[in-house]
Design a protein around this motif. Structure first.
Motif, PDB file in Angstrom:
ATOM      1  N   TYR A   1       0.853  -1.189   0.000  1.00 19.11           N
ATOM      2  CA  TYR A   1       0.000   0.000   0.000  1.00 19.11           C
ATOM      3  C   TYR A   1       0.887   1.237   0.000  1.00 19.11           C
ATOM      4  N   VAL A   2       0.822   2.009  -1.077  1.00 21.14           N
ATOM      5  CA  VAL A   2       1.726   3.152  -1.250  1.00 21.14           C
ATOM      6  C   VAL A   2       1.637   4.146  -0.093  1.00 21.14           C
ATOM      7  N   PRO A   3       0.446   4.618   0.317  1.00 20.28           N
ATOM      8  CA  PRO A   3       0.400   5.582   1.426  1.00 20.28           C
ATOM      9  C   PRO A   3       1.034   5.066   2.713  1.00 20.28           C
ATOM     10  N   ALA A   4       0.893   3.764   2.983  1.00 19.61           N
ATOM     11  CA  ALA A   4       1.508   3.212   4.192  1.00 19.61           C
ATOM     12  C   ALA A   4       3.023   3.302   4.129  1.00 19.61           C
ATOM     13  N   SER A   5       3.580   3.281   2.932  1.00 21.10           N
ATOM     14  CA  SER A   5       5.036   3.347   2.808  1.00 21.10           C
ATOM     15  C   SER A   5       5.572   4.724   3.186  1.00 21.10           C
ATOM     16  N   TRP A   6       4.753   5.746   3.069  1.00 20.55           N
ATOM     17  CA  TRP A   6       5.167   7.074   3.528  1.00 20.55           C
ATOM     18  C   TRP A   6       5.222   7.106   5.051  1.00 20.55           C
ATOM     19  N   ARG A   7       4.285   6.412   5.682  1.00 22.85           N
ATOM     20  CA  ARG A   7       4.237   6.412   7.154  1.00 22.85           C
ATOM     21  C   ARG A   7       5.279   5.475   7.755  1.00 22.85           C
ATOM     22  N   ALA A   8       5.603   4.404   7.026  1.00 24.98           N
ATOM     23  CA  ALA A   8       6.539   3.402   7.554  1.00 24.98           C
ATOM     24  C   ALA A   8       7.532   2.992   6.463  1.00 24.98           C
ATOM     25  N   PRO A   9       8.408   3.909   6.066  1.00 28.09           N
ATOM     26  CA  PRO A   9       9.334   3.586   4.978  1.00 28.09           C
ATOM     27  C   PRO A   9      10.316   2.475   5.338  1.00 28.09           C
ATOM     28  N   SER A  10      10.828   2.474   6.546  1.00 23.73           N
ATOM     29  CA  SER A  10      11.798   1.446   6.928  1.00 23.73           C
ATOM     30  C   SER A  10      11.167   0.059   6.916  1.00 23.73           C
ATOM     31  N   GLU A  11       9.959  -0.037   7.468  1.00 21.32           N
ATOM     32  CA  GLU A  11       9.273  -1.335   7.484  1.00 21.32           C
ATOM     33  C   GLU A  11       8.974  -1.804   6.068  1.00 21.32           C
ATOM     34  N   THR A  12       8.569  -0.884   5.195  1.00 22.53           N
ATOM     35  CA  THR A  12       8.268  -1.245   3.812  1.00 22.53           C
ATOM     36  C   THR A  12       9.511  -1.790   3.105  1.00 22.53           C
ATOM     37  N   LEU A  13      10.624  -1.081   3.248  1.00 20.54           N
ATOM     38  CA  LEU A  13      11.862  -1.518   2.600  1.00 20.54           C
ATOM     39  C   LEU A  13      12.345  -2.840   3.181  1.00 20.54           C
ATOM     40  N   THR A  14      12.279  -2.977   4.499  1.00 20.97           N
ATOM     41  CA  THR A  14      12.741  -4.205   5.138  1.00 20.97           C
ATOM     42  C   THR A  14      11.898  -5.396   4.728  1.00 20.97           C
TER      43      THR A  14
END
Length: 321
Positions: A82-95
């Protein structure tokens, strides 16, 4: 013949399991799920698929599952998507997205397995697309505009690197927007459909809350998309990257209008500032001619049918709640 689906409890993963059971009955289906994953998307498949509890971020757990299953095909669909969630949690998204894929590749490499591995990338990888670059070909520059998009570029390039370094049979698909029944309610088509169904059922006020309605997107029905996934691992060329798209773009405003035309409800449309992104991709329109040439695939389900099925899905779901 064995297929392993990561993210089987999700939207595309559950539809892929449906497709394989209906059209490829010779394939034994294994799916990975995290222990806390909701299973409503696959409850109807109980007894017909085999599930294994595994967090892809746990390298030892991935090694254990791969050693047991030894799949012929791996469909890597699991992701924070989910793209908007990646703004809120970039580290978790990348990991989540990059480490999980690395663990799969390393398990395959260490154990000497030789599956065909489909990596579900995204049209978001293209990001900032210039007016003279549409429809977008696979050769277009990647200019990601969100942490999610950056994570998918990394997955894409990692798959290429493992192909070149180890001969791993990776196939990268860059799926443009796909939608249909079971799509998570945070995604635009499903979100609009749920709002309309909720208004019809008297569960919310007659107001549709929206974000950027001017963005243009290329939508494919998920049932066409998962058929493409199968063709990717059976007919496409390892090491290559392929766009999966419809070749037609609509504005989000048109998408909403077409959904509203399927309902008799009168509504007001209001922009919700919380739904606007720090930066948004203006247009994503894909050229899928390379994939069509290599596999013969093209989408067959009209967008209006997809929208109707999505709205009916929410009507049915809300009637049971």
């Amino acid at each position: 013949m064995r297929a392993l689906i990561t993210g089987i409890t999700g939207f595309a993963g559950s539809h892929l399991a449906d497709y394989l059971l209906a059209e490829q009955p010779e394939v034994e289906i294994f799916g990975l799920r995290r222990w806390r994953s909701r299973t409503e998307n696959i409850d109807h498949l109980e007894g017909r698929i085999q599930l294994r509890d595994c967090d892809l971020r746990d390298a030892a757990a991935v090694q254990s599952v791969l050693a047991e299953v030894r799949p012929d095909y791996i469909f890597h669909l699991a992701a924070q998507s989910y793209v908007p969630a990646s703004w809120r949690a970039p580290s978790e998204t990348l990991t989540t997205n990059l480490l999980g894929q690395t663990n799969i590749f390393e398990a395959v490499r260490v154990q000497g397995l030789d599956p065909v591995i489909q990596i579900a990338g995204s049209s978001e990888e293209y990001g900032l697309v210039l007016p003279d670059e549409v429809p977008i070909k696979e050769s277009n520059p990647l200019r990601p505009l969100s942490p999610y998009a950056v994570s998918k570029v990394a997955q894409d390039l990692l798959a290429y690197q493992y192909f070149k370094s180890y001969g791993m049979k990776t196939i990268r698909t860059r799926g443009f927007n796909h939608t249909g029944p079971r799509r998570g309610e945070v995604f635009v088509t499903s979100n609009f459909a749920k709002q309309i169904a909720s208004i019809e059922a008297g569960l919310k006020e007659p107001i549709i809350r929206v974000g950027n309605l001017d963005a243009q997107r290329d939508f494919t029905d998920v049932r066409d998309m998962v058929r493409a996934y199968w063709l990717a691992v059976t007919k496409a060329t390892p090491g290559e990257v392929y766009n999966l798209a419809s070749g037609q773009a609509v504005t989000i405003r048109e998408l909403l209008d077409r959904l509203l035309a399927l309902s008799d409800t009168e509504v007001d449309v209001q922009v919700d500032p919380e739904r606007l992104r720090p930066s948004d991709v203006e247009i994503l329109l894909g050229d899928f001619s390379k994939f069509r040439s290599d596999t013969g695939w093209e989408p067959t389900i009209p967008l209006d049918q997809t929208l109707k099925d999505t709205l009916d899905y929410w009507r049915q779901k809300l009637s049971k709640s």
